[in-house]
Design a protein around this motif. Structure first.
Motif, PDB file in Angstrom:
ATOM      1  N   ALA A  23      -3.297   6.864   1.279  1.00 37.62           N
ATOM      2  CA  ALA A  23      -3.702   5.476   1.096  1.00 37.62           C
ATOM      3  C   ALA A  23      -4.561   4.990   2.251  1.00 37.62           C
ATOM      4  O   ALA A  23      -5.537   4.256   2.058  1.00 37.62           O
ATOM      5  CB  ALA A  23      -2.465   4.594   0.942  1.00 37.62           C
ATOM      6  N   ILE A  24      -4.200   5.417   3.483  1.00 41.45           N
ATOM      7  CA  ILE A  24      -4.978   5.017   4.654  1.00 41.45           C
ATOM      8  C   ILE A  24      -6.382   5.601   4.587  1.00 41.45           C
ATOM      9  O   ILE A  24      -7.378   4.939   4.911  1.00 41.45           O
ATOM     10  CB  ILE A  24      -4.263   5.442   5.952  1.00 41.45           C
ATOM     11  CG1 ILE A  24      -3.010   4.585   6.147  1.00 41.45           C
ATOM     12  CG2 ILE A  24      -5.184   5.312   7.145  1.00 41.45           C
ATOM     13  CD1 ILE A  24      -2.189   4.994   7.339  1.00 41.45           C
ATOM     14  N   CYS A  25      -6.498   6.809   4.113  1.00 36.47           N
ATOM     15  CA  CYS A  25      -7.824   7.429   3.963  1.00 36.47           C
ATOM     16  C   CYS A  25      -8.714   6.604   3.046  1.00 36.47           C
ATOM     17  O   CYS A  25      -9.894   6.352   3.350  1.00 36.47           O
ATOM     18  CB  CYS A  25      -7.674   8.849   3.416  1.00 36.47           C
ATOM     19  SG  CYS A  25      -7.051  10.045   4.592  1.00 36.47           S
ATOM     20  N   VAL A  26      -8.137   6.188   1.928  1.00 38.04           N
ATOM     21  CA  VAL A  26      -8.914   5.397   0.972  1.00 38.04           C
ATOM     22  C   VAL A  26      -9.277   4.038   1.575  1.00 38.04           C
ATOM     23  O   VAL A  26     -10.417   3.561   1.451  1.00 38.04           O
ATOM     24  CB  VAL A  26      -8.119   5.215  -0.339  1.00 38.04           C
ATOM     25  CG1 VAL A  26      -8.856   4.265  -1.277  1.00 38.04           C
ATOM     26  CG2 VAL A  26      -7.910   6.563  -1.016  1.00 38.04           C
ATOM     27  N   ALA A  27      -8.307   3.422   2.259  1.00 42.94           N
ATOM     28  CA  ALA A  27      -8.544   2.090   2.808  1.00 42.94           C
ATOM     29  C   ALA A  27      -9.635   2.100   3.874  1.00 42.94           C
ATOM     30  O   ALA A  27     -10.509   1.231   3.896  1.00 42.94           O
ATOM     31  CB  ALA A  27      -7.245   1.529   3.379  1.00 42.94           C
ATOM     32  N   ALA A  79       2.149  -0.827   3.136  1.00 39.72           N
ATOM     33  CA  ALA A  79       1.345  -1.601   2.191  1.00 39.72           C
ATOM     34  C   ALA A  79       0.678  -2.777   2.888  1.00 39.72           C
ATOM     35  O   ALA A  79      -0.486  -3.099   2.639  1.00 39.72           O
ATOM     36  CB  ALA A  79       2.220  -2.095   1.042  1.00 39.72           C
ATOM     37  N   ARG A  80       1.456  -3.435   3.807  1.00 38.85           N
ATOM     38  CA  ARG A  80       0.891  -4.559   4.528  1.00 38.85           C
ATOM     39  C   ARG A  80      -0.280  -4.118   5.401  1.00 38.85           C
ATOM     40  O   ARG A  80      -1.326  -4.761   5.439  1.00 38.85           O
ATOM     41  CB  ARG A  80       1.995  -5.198   5.378  1.00 38.85           C
ATOM     42  CG  ARG A  80       2.150  -6.689   5.106  1.00 38.85           C
ATOM     43  CD  ARG A  80       3.173  -7.379   5.976  1.00 38.85           C
ATOM     44  NE  ARG A  80       4.118  -6.570   6.663  1.00 38.85           N
ATOM     45  CZ  ARG A  80       5.357  -6.308   6.226  1.00 38.85           C
ATOM     46  NH1 ARG A  80       5.744  -6.764   5.064  1.00 38.85           N
ATOM     47  NH2 ARG A  80       6.192  -5.558   6.943  1.00 38.85           N
ATOM     48  N   MET A  81      -0.079  -3.017   6.104  1.00 39.45           N
ATOM     49  CA  MET A  81      -1.106  -2.520   7.014  1.00 39.45           C
ATOM     50  C   MET A  81      -2.359  -2.116   6.236  1.00 39.45           C
ATOM     51  O   MET A  81      -3.488  -2.446   6.624  1.00 39.45           O
ATOM     52  CB  MET A  81      -0.557  -1.324   7.785  1.00 39.45           C
ATOM     53  CG  MET A  81      -1.546  -0.739   8.807  1.00 39.45           C
ATOM     54  SD  MET A  81      -0.809   0.591   9.745  1.00 39.45           S
ATOM     55  CE  MET A  81      -0.569   1.817   8.463  1.00 39.45           C
ATOM     56  N   ILE A  82      -2.182  -1.428   5.111  1.00 41.32           N
ATOM     57  CA  ILE A  82      -3.327  -0.979   4.305  1.00 41.32           C
ATOM     58  C   ILE A  82      -4.033  -2.174   3.674  1.00 41.32           C
ATOM     59  O   ILE A  82      -5.271  -2.229   3.611  1.00 41.32           O
ATOM     60  CB  ILE A  82      -2.854   0.016   3.234  1.00 41.32           C
ATOM     61  CG1 ILE A  82      -2.373   1.299   3.925  1.00 41.32           C
ATOM     62  CG2 ILE A  82      -3.948   0.296   2.230  1.00 41.32           C
ATOM     63  CD1 ILE A  82      -1.651   2.237   3.000  1.00 41.32           C
ATOM     64  N   LEU A 131     -14.318  -8.374  -0.198  1.00 46.17           N
ATOM     65  CA  LEU A 131     -14.551  -8.756  -1.591  1.00 46.17           C
ATOM     66  C   LEU A 131     -13.762  -7.900  -2.578  1.00 46.17           C
ATOM     67  O   LEU A 131     -13.822  -8.129  -3.781  1.00 46.17           O
ATOM     68  CB  LEU A 131     -16.046  -8.675  -1.921  1.00 46.17           C
ATOM     69  CG  LEU A 131     -16.963  -9.587  -1.095  1.00 46.17           C
ATOM     70  CD1 LEU A 131     -18.414  -9.397  -1.529  1.00 46.17           C
ATOM     71  CD2 LEU A 131     -16.558 -11.054  -1.245  1.00 46.17           C
ATOM     72  N   CYS A 132     -13.038  -6.921  -2.063  1.00 45.20           N
ATOM     73  CA  CYS A 132     -12.303  -6.001  -2.937  1.00 45.20           C
ATOM     74  C   CYS A 132     -10.863  -6.483  -3.104  1.00 45.20           C
ATOM     75  O   CYS A 132     -10.177  -6.792  -2.135  1.00 45.20           O
ATOM     76  CB  CYS A 132     -12.315  -4.592  -2.337  1.00 45.20           C
ATOM     77  SG  CYS A 132     -11.447  -3.375  -3.352  1.00 45.20           S
ATOM     78  N   THR A 133     -10.407  -6.532  -4.361  1.00 46.82           N
ATOM     79  CA  THR A 133      -9.018  -6.898  -4.657  1.00 46.82           C
ATOM     80  C   THR A 133      -8.178  -5.633  -4.691  1.00 46.82           C
ATOM     81  O   THR A 133      -8.544  -4.654  -5.349  1.00 46.82           O
ATOM     82  CB  THR A 133      -8.924  -7.613  -6.018  1.00 46.82           C
ATOM     83  OG1 THR A 133      -9.768  -8.762  -5.991  1.00 46.82           O
ATOM     84  CG2 THR A 133      -7.496  -8.029  -6.312  1.00 46.82           C
ATOM     85  N   VAL A 134      -7.008  -5.663  -4.000  1.00 43.29           N
ATOM     86  CA  VAL A 134      -6.157  -4.485  -3.931  1.00 43.29           C
ATOM     87  C   VAL A 134      -4.794  -4.796  -4.523  1.00 43.29           C
ATOM     88  O   VAL A 134      -4.251  -5.881  -4.324  1.00 43.29           O
ATOM     89  CB  VAL A 134      -6.004  -3.989  -2.469  1.00 43.29           C
ATOM     90  CG1 VAL A 134      -5.381  -5.067  -1.590  1.00 43.29           C
ATOM     91  CG2 VAL A 134      -5.154  -2.726  -2.418  1.00 43.29           C
ATOM     92  N   GLU A 135      -4.293  -3.887  -5.334  1.00 46.70           N
ATOM     93  CA  GLU A 135      -2.925  -3.975  -5.856  1.00 46.70           C
ATOM     94  C   GLU A 135      -2.105  -2.890  -5.182  1.00 46.70           C
ATOM     95  O   GLU A 135      -2.456  -1.713  -5.252  1.00 46.70           O
ATOM     96  CB  GLU A 135      -2.904  -3.788  -7.377  1.00 46.70           C
ATOM     97  CG  GLU A 135      -3.550  -4.937  -8.137  1.00 46.70           C
ATOM     98  CD  GLU A 135      -3.369  -4.794  -9.642  1.00 46.70           C
ATOM     99  OE1 GLU A 135      -2.219  -4.683 -10.092  1.00 46.70           O
ATOM    100  OE2 GLU A 135      -4.386  -4.761 -10.355  1.00 46.70           O
ATOM    101  N   MET A 136      -1.024  -3.308  -4.538  1.00 47.49           N
ATOM    102  CA  MET A 136      -0.222  -2.367  -3.777  1.00 47.49           C
ATOM    103  C   MET A 136       1.142  -2.216  -4.444  1.00 47.49           C
ATOM    104  O   MET A 136       1.926  -3.122  -4.450  1.00 47.49           O
ATOM    105  CB  MET A 136      -0.051  -2.868  -2.337  1.00 47.49           C
ATOM    106  CG  MET A 136      -1.385  -2.971  -1.595  1.00 47.49           C
ATOM    107  SD  MET A 136      -2.121  -1.362  -1.293  1.00 47.49           S
ATOM    108  CE  MET A 136      -0.977  -0.684  -0.110  1.00 47.49           C
TER     109      MET A 136
END
Length: 1009
Positions: free
Chosen positions: A963-967, A991-994, A1004-1009
């Motif tokens: 997940a960190i790689c993608v973020a 999840a909070r950190m990412i 501008l990107c919406t993220v669902e965790m």
């Protein structure tokens, strides 16, 4: 010629520039009468020579003189040479509807939501020409339109353009007459009729008409003083014999007189019904304003103040009833004049709460105040001048009101001096400037004065004001016109009489009168007119009793009629809106099922017309019983879209709906009957209506039980129907036999573009027949065939059709037992097909072999934009094949690979493709196992990819590291708008950190965790 209607753009040449309110109203009246900005209708001075490009033909100067005379009568202004598009393209209609024959003009506009449904139009310059090479020109043509829509303006434009040689070139002579002119004669011969309008004819006048191609224009049939009676009129063929005017017109229309002359009649719709349909060769209709034309009309009224235009438009749009009526040009002008003045002269503190107007009666009350010049309204002051003005207003209402009221009762809208004497009208008062703001006077061809109100609605308002005032002292029924009746004492008794008369009037001519009469009792209107037209607090004690009386008129009839809906309009004018509000709240909350009384049904029908919620769709799921639906049927005719899902409707209800859809008045375009209890009998009833219906474009019958027989009935109808574009038969158990019937329909039908047949137990046999039909059909764009049992054999048949078909754009074969063999056949078709844009193959048994075939096809395909392979075990090998295609494919924008057994190798291949691809916008990999390695590959791609907008990596075992790689990769990506990382065992802190990292790198990107 008659009064001129008000028009925007090319229809009016001037904005309002009058300084005082009274002058503004006078300018509006002049414009309505055809005087403002368009030249007088009276003959011009002799020294004015209008432009006339035509030269005399031979030695016959009579036609030339006639043209010049017509140019003088119609006015030579340039506006008439360029009429608006609304008046140069008329609607072709096939006859009068029941609504037009039976209802008031306002009711017609409100019931049809201000929309004109005819798709066929005819240009003004072709109005009297044959429609085809094998047809003949029409002899009797009728143009209809509601009051104030522009019938006389149309005639003036045509006559003016003919006189200038621009239209009607096949006619050597045009003879324009109005029924106002004809009403001045008791008896008339055809010869005298000709000479009255063509004085240049000389002794050989009638012979010249018989030898020439002539057009006789009869404007305003609704103003004819004697109704035409075709069944009891004696035939007359002697052109010199004088007979009653109505008999003369009847014989001309029948062809007994002037058989070679073309006849053009204009009329309000109700009056046009006097002429038998068999005698009419062509019927056209003038449409009202569109939304854009309403705006343009107001802009033309206030060209110097766009802010004012915007405010007036917003006030009109705030009330749906007023906005619908503004599709009528004359009403639009009247409303604009009143609202425009109000904005410029903001009311002071005493009137602030009365502004702006919210109802029809309030709008006309403000107009009345403006017409009086705004004087005498200060309730806090008293002076002899104000008392004198108030007395003058009451005398005016007494005079004009008596004329208006008795004219309304007698269906009389044009008055002559004998009429005025009979009614005891003071002729001297009619000459005053104050009276001239409501009543217009014009000279007929016979030099007799004719009087009429500037618009029908103004006559109804003044009539209501008179009735309201006269009822205080009247002993007998005011409707008896001087005859004896049982004594009627008190306002409430007289109001009850008016309500009963209005409810009994079959043609609805007293509907708007009753609305105004009710509105005069509202506190706001009483405050507006106190001191000039009403006495402060007059009749206020009757409001509750009048509201109860009106609601008592809503009897438990079988169907809700237009009279019942008018009662709701009256209650709104009275500012008694509790009934309508309770039903509106029930519609919003889904609690309509418990409101089934006659008043509630009438209120629902009323809301279907005026509610913004129901403007585009009538949402009536889960709430209608068959009885309630039956009572609403006459009003459902005019709804644009009906949603009747989940009402447990059975076949008898479909018989009722079928009768509605078969009606000539029907305007329904979309109807949803999903999840009811319709069997083949109900489907057959609907199918019979489709044979004649010309409005319905969408029919949704999903989740019923029509079976193969119902499908066959609908299919047979589709072979004839030419309007239905979308049909859903999902979950109806039509099986192979039903599919065969639909296939036969597709082979013949050329309008159906969307067909949903999912969940119908269709096997390979039915699929084969559908495929054969697709080889011929070019109109179908979307075929939903999911959740059947077509197998590989059916897939192969459809693939063969796709090789040939060049119309289908979307094909859904979800859950159809496809294996690699069938999918490979589809892939071969995709390679060749150039029109398919969307292909759904999810929930099948497709594996790597078919995925490879699809990948190869995508390398060559140039049309497919969406491919769905979710829930197929294509594995890493299949994903790699599709990824290879993405490196060269430039059209695919959406790829769905959820739960496709894809691991890290497949994700790495997709990552490599994304680094190169510039068109893919959606990639869904939910439910695979790409893990950290796959996440890193996709992250590297995101650093350079700029096309991807949505990425779903839900449930892919990414863990914190993946997940960190993608973020972190998103810092260089400015295109991604949404990413889903749910179900990847990241933990709350991770999840909070990412989430914070993504917000920083890609805000501008919406993220669902």
């Amino acid at each position: 010629m008659r009064k001129q209607e008000l028009r925007p753009g090319g229809e009016t040449g001037q904005g309002h520039t009058a300084s005082s309110p009274a002058e503004q109203v006078k300018a509006l009246v002049d414009l309505l009468a055809g005087k403002g900005g368009q030249g007088s209708q009276a003959p011009q001075p002799p020294n004015r020579t209008p432009e006339c490009p035509l030269k005399p033909r031979g030695n016959d100067l009579r036609i030339q003189k006639h043209r010049e005379a017509l140019l003088n009568r119609t006015g030579g202004g340039p506006e008439l040479g360029s009429p608006s598009p609304r008046l140069t393209s008329l609607l072709m209609v096939e006859g009068l509807t029941d609504l037009q024959l039976r209802e008031h003009d306002f009711t017609q506009v409100e019931a049809t939501r201000g929309r004109w449904c005819s798709a066929k139009t005819i240009a003004l310059d072709r109005l009297f020409l044959p429609l085809s090479r094998v047809s003949i020109p029409p002899r009797i043509s009728i143009t209809i339109g509601v009051a104030g829509v522009g019938k006389t303006t149309l005639v003036r434009n045509f006559v003016h353009l003919w006189a200038r040689g621009q239209v009607g070139k096949d006619f050597s002579l045009v003879l324009p007459l109005t029924f106002r002119d004809l009403n001045t004669h008791e008896k008339l011969s055809a010869d005298r009729l000709l000479r009255s309008v063509f004085p240049h004819a000389g002794e050989a006048g009638l012979a010249s008409v018989a030898l020439s191609k002539a057009l006789l224009v009869l404007d305003g049939l609704d103003e004819c003083k004697t109704p035409l009676d075709f069944s009891n009129t004696v035939a007359c063929m002697d052109p010199k014999k004088e007979i009653q005017v109505d008999h003369l017109i009847t014989n001309i229309i029948r062809g007994n007189l002037f058989p070679e002359v073309s006849v053009w009649i204009t009329s309000r719709p109700g009056a046009a019904g006097q002429i038998p349909g068999g005698l009419v060769d062509r019927m056209t209709e003038i449409r009202g304003f569109s939304e854009e034309e309403i705006k343009t009309c107001l802009e033309q009224m206030f060209p110097e103040d766009p802010v004012l235009t915007g405010w007036v438009l917003s006030q009109v749009q705030a009330d749906r009833t007023l906005y619908l009526m503004c599709t009528v040009p004359a009403f639009c002008r009247l409303a604009g004049a009143a609202l425009g003045h109000l904005h410029r002269k903001r009311p002071g503190p005493p009137d602030a709460e009365l502004w702006p107007p919210r109802t029809l009666c309030e709008l006309y009350s403000w107009y009345f105040r403006i017409a009086l010049g705004g004087e005498g309204q200060e309730k806090a002051k008293a002076s002899p001048r104000i008392e004198q003005l108030a007395h003058g207003c009451r005398k005016l209402v007494g005079t004009l009101g008596r004329l208006a009221f008795h004219g309304l009762v007698r269906k009389k809208y044009v008055f002559y001096e004998p009429d005025l004497k009979v009614l005891g009208v003071d002729l001297a008062l009619l000459q005053t400037a104050l009276c001239g703001r409501f009543l217009q006077r014009e000279e007929t061809l016979a030099s007799a004065a004719a009087y009429c109100f500037t618009h029908l609605s103004l006559q109804e308002f003044v009539a209501a004001a008179y009735y309201c005032s006269a009822s205080k002292r009247a002993i007998f029924d005011l409707f008896t016109e001087g005859g004896m009746s049982w004594p009627r004492l008190g306002f409430l008794t007289h109001f009850r009489s008016a309500a009963q008369r209005a409810m009994q009037a079959e043609d609805g001519r007293l509907d708007v009168f009753l609305r105004f009469l009710s509105g005069l009792l509202s506190p706001r209107v009483n405050a507006l007119l106190a001191g000039s037209l009403l006495t402060q607090g007059e009749h206020q004690g009757y409001r509750a009793q009048v509201a109860e009386l009106l609601q008592g008129c809503l009897r438990p009839d079988v169907a809700v009629c237009a009279r019942a809906i008018n009662v709701l309009h009256c209650l709104r004018e009275l500012q008694h809106t509790e009934l309508a509000r309770s039903v509106e709240e029930a519609v919003a909350s889904g609690g309509l099922a418990r409101l089934t009384s006659p008043p509630h049904r009438a209120a629902l029908a009323y809301l279907l017309q005026v509610s913004d919620v129901c403007a585009w769709e009538a949402p009536l799921p889960l709430c209608l019983s068959p009885g309630v639906l039956q009572s609403l049927l006459p009003q459902l005719l005019y709804c644009r879209s009906l949603r009747l899902d989940t009402n447990q409707f059975q076949d008898p209800v479909m018989e009722l709906l079928g009768s509605v859809l078969s009606g000539k008045d029907c305007r329904i375009q979309r109807i949803s009957l999903a999840e009811n209890q319709i069997s083949n009998k109900g489907a057959k009833a609907l199918a019979r209506s489709l044979l004649v219906n010309r409005s319905l474009t969408t029919l949704d019958l999903r989740s019923n039980s029509i079976g193969p027989q119902g499908a066959k009935a609908l299919a047979d109808a589709l072979k004839i129907n030419r309007t239905l574009a979308s049909l859903s038969l999902q979950s109806n158990r039509i099986r192979d036999d039903g599919a065969r019937s639909m296939a036969e329909a597709l082979a013949a039908n050329r309008t159906l573009s969307v067909l949903h047949l999912q969940k119908n137990s269709i096997g390979p046999v039915g699929t084969q027949q559908m495929a054969d039909a697709l080889k011929q059909n070019r109109s179908l764009k979307e075929l939903m065939f999911s959740s059947n049992s077509i197998g590989d054999g059916g897939a192969k048949a459809l693939a063969e059709a796709l090789m040939v078909n060049q119309g289908l754009k979307s094909l859904d074969l979800t859950a159809n037992l496809l294996h690699d063999q069938g999918a490979q056949a589809v892939a071969e078709a995709v390679r060749e097909n150039r029109t398919l844009t969307s292909l759904h193959l999810q929930w099948n048994f497709i594996q790597a072999g078919a995925a490879k075939a699809l990948g190869q096809a995508l390398q060559l395909n140039t049309s497919l934009t969406s491919l769905d392979l979710q829930e197929n075990a294509i594995g890493d090998e299949g994903a790699s094949a599709v990824a290879s295609a993405l490196k060269v494919n430039t059209v695919l924008t959406a790829l769905y690979l959820q739960v496709a057994s894809i691991g890290a190798p497949g994700a790495q291949a997709l990552g490599e493709a994304l680094a190169v691809n510039r068109t893919l916008e959606i990639l869904d990999l939910r439910g695979n196992t790409i893990k950290v390695a796959g996440a890193k590959a996709l992250a590297n791609a995101l650093k350079v990819n700029s096309s991807l907008r949505r990425l779903n990596l839900q449930e892919n075992s990414l863990g914190m590291e993946g997940a960190i790689c993608v973020a972190t990769a998103l810092s260089g990506n400015h295109g991604l708008q949404h990413i889903n990382l749910q179900g990847n065992h990241i933990g709350e802190s991770g999840a909070r950190m990412i989430s914070e990292a993504i917000k920083t790198n890609a805000p501008l990107c919406t993220v669902e965790m």
